[in-house]
Write an enzyme that holds these catalytic residues in place. Structure first.
Site, PDB file in Angstrom:
ATOM      1  CD  GLN A 165      -2.919   0.930  -0.083  1.00 45.21           C
ATOM      2  OE1 GLN A 165      -3.286  -0.120  -0.572  1.00 45.21           O
ATOM      3  NE2 GLN A 165      -3.103   2.239  -0.859  1.00 45.21           N
ATOM      4  CG  HIS A 200       5.605   0.086  -3.342  1.00 46.27           C
ATOM      5  ND1 HIS A 200       5.660  -1.058  -2.744  1.00 46.27           N
ATOM      6  CD2 HIS A 200       6.903   0.595  -3.463  1.00 46.27           C
ATOM      7  CE1 HIS A 200       6.814  -1.295  -2.474  1.00 46.27           C
ATOM      8  NE2 HIS A 200       7.793  -0.414  -2.773  1.00 46.27           N
ATOM      9  CG  ASP A 211      13.399   4.012   1.888  1.00 42.88           C
ATOM     10  OD1 ASP A 211      14.185   3.082   2.373  1.00 42.88           O
ATOM     11  OD2 ASP A 211      12.339   3.589   1.125  1.00 42.88           O
ATOM     12  CD  GLN A 219      15.758   5.117  -1.923  1.00 43.61           C
ATOM     13  OE1 GLN A 219      16.485   4.119  -2.020  1.00 43.61           O
ATOM     14  NE2 GLN A 219      14.720   5.386  -2.106  1.00 43.61           N
ATOM     15  NE  ARG A 273      15.095  -4.306   2.880  1.00 45.22           N
ATOM     16  CZ  ARG A 273      16.114  -4.920   2.275  1.00 45.22           C
ATOM     17  NH1 ARG A 273      16.391  -6.184   2.754  1.00 45.22           N
ATOM     18  NH2 ARG A 273      16.925  -4.262   1.679  1.00 45.22           N
TER      19      ARG A 273
END
Length: 284
Positions: free
Chosen positions: A35, A37, A150, A153, A187
């Site tokens: 969800q 993404h 992230d 990132q 993950r």
């Protein structure tokens, strides 16, 4: 939604969209969609005429070959999840499409890639910059959407885009969480039952630590978070750093910056989970 597997096919589609003056939103992923993404795709659909999603497990950003091998892959399932979203083009290239020859570029991000994740996963962010810049070059989006989970990132991608002067707006989207608070991650599906049960303690502890700001000093907050999570036998903190949200440099006092974020990595068994909490935000 149309599945595209080659750069040549993608070039044709992007050229057609550009001729129609369509704005392109891009959501780069490594698949194993959830969800979190899909919320990025939804956000892209609200801000752009056409949404392109990529699914590519980038070997250049894995330090551990075992981690690369374990990473979940299920293109058919991912396509099913994207079917009723704003995604119009799904780009799922093979490695040789993205890297027809090895990418030897080395980016200089100053201290951004040396701390936190960079310290524990050397070379990781160079691999991220390599693949994201290549995907940007192929998709040529107006806006690219990334999750705030992230956090480091996101800072790296913004700096990479600035250095390459690509003219792409990098849009940060809020962390999406499970009902028990665990930050959504591909993950999570790899967690054992007992580790999945313990994992929500990470977000719970981070949230609780906000109650200490500014009544406890930063060292005390760090000590509390690490001690509380490590108190669960199924969890082990790799690092917990409280940093300036722009430079990612550690801060010693709450007054040191108007933008302060706590970033954490925790092992739940063999699975490494990351999360973060914003303590101070000038835009809030």
């Amino acid at each position: 939604m149309e599945l595209i597997k080659t750069k040549q096919e993608l070039n044709i589609k992007i050229a057609q969209l550009r001729k129609k003056n369509k704005t392109i939103g891009f959501v780069p992923t490594m698949g194993a969609l959830h969800q979190g993404h899909l919320s990025l795709v939804e956000s892209a659909g609200k801000h752009c005429d056409v949404v392109v999603v990529s699914i590519f497990v980038n070997p250049n950003q894995f330090n551990d070959p075992g981690d690369l091998e374990r990473y979940p892959r299920d293109l058919e399932k991912d396509m099913g999840l994207l079917e009723n979203t704003a995604c119009e083009l799904l780009f799922a290239p093979a490695v040789e499409e993205v890297y027809p020859e090895s990418d030897e570029r080395v980016f200089d991000f100053g201290e951004l890639d040396k701390v936190m994740e960079g310290e524990h996963r050397p070379g990781h962010f160079n691999g991220v910059a390599q693949v994201v810049s290549r995907l940007f070059e192929m998709v040529k989006p107006d806006k690219a959407f990334f999750g705030q989970k992230d956090f480091q990132q996101l800072a790296i991608v913004r700096e990479m885009e600035r250095q390459l002067n690509l003219g792409i707006e990098i849009v940060a989207c809020p962390i999406v969480r499970e009902s028990d608070g665990l930050a959504m991650s591909s993950r999570n599906t790899l967690l054992t039952k007992k580790h999945r049960k313990s994992a929500p303690l990470i977000a719970k502890t981070l949230k609780e630590s906000c109650n200490f700001d500014p009544f406890k000093d930063i060292a005390e907050v760090k000590e509390y978070v690490i001690r509380n999570i490590n108190g669960d036998e199924n969890l082990e903190v790799e690092y917990f750093d409280i940093v300036d949200g722009d430079t990612l440099k550690a801060v010693d006092r709450w007054a040191d910056s108007p933008y302060i974020v706590g970033c954490i990595a925790v092992f739940a068994g063999e699975i490494r989970l990351i999360d973060n909490i914003i303590y101070k935000n000038p835009e809030a």
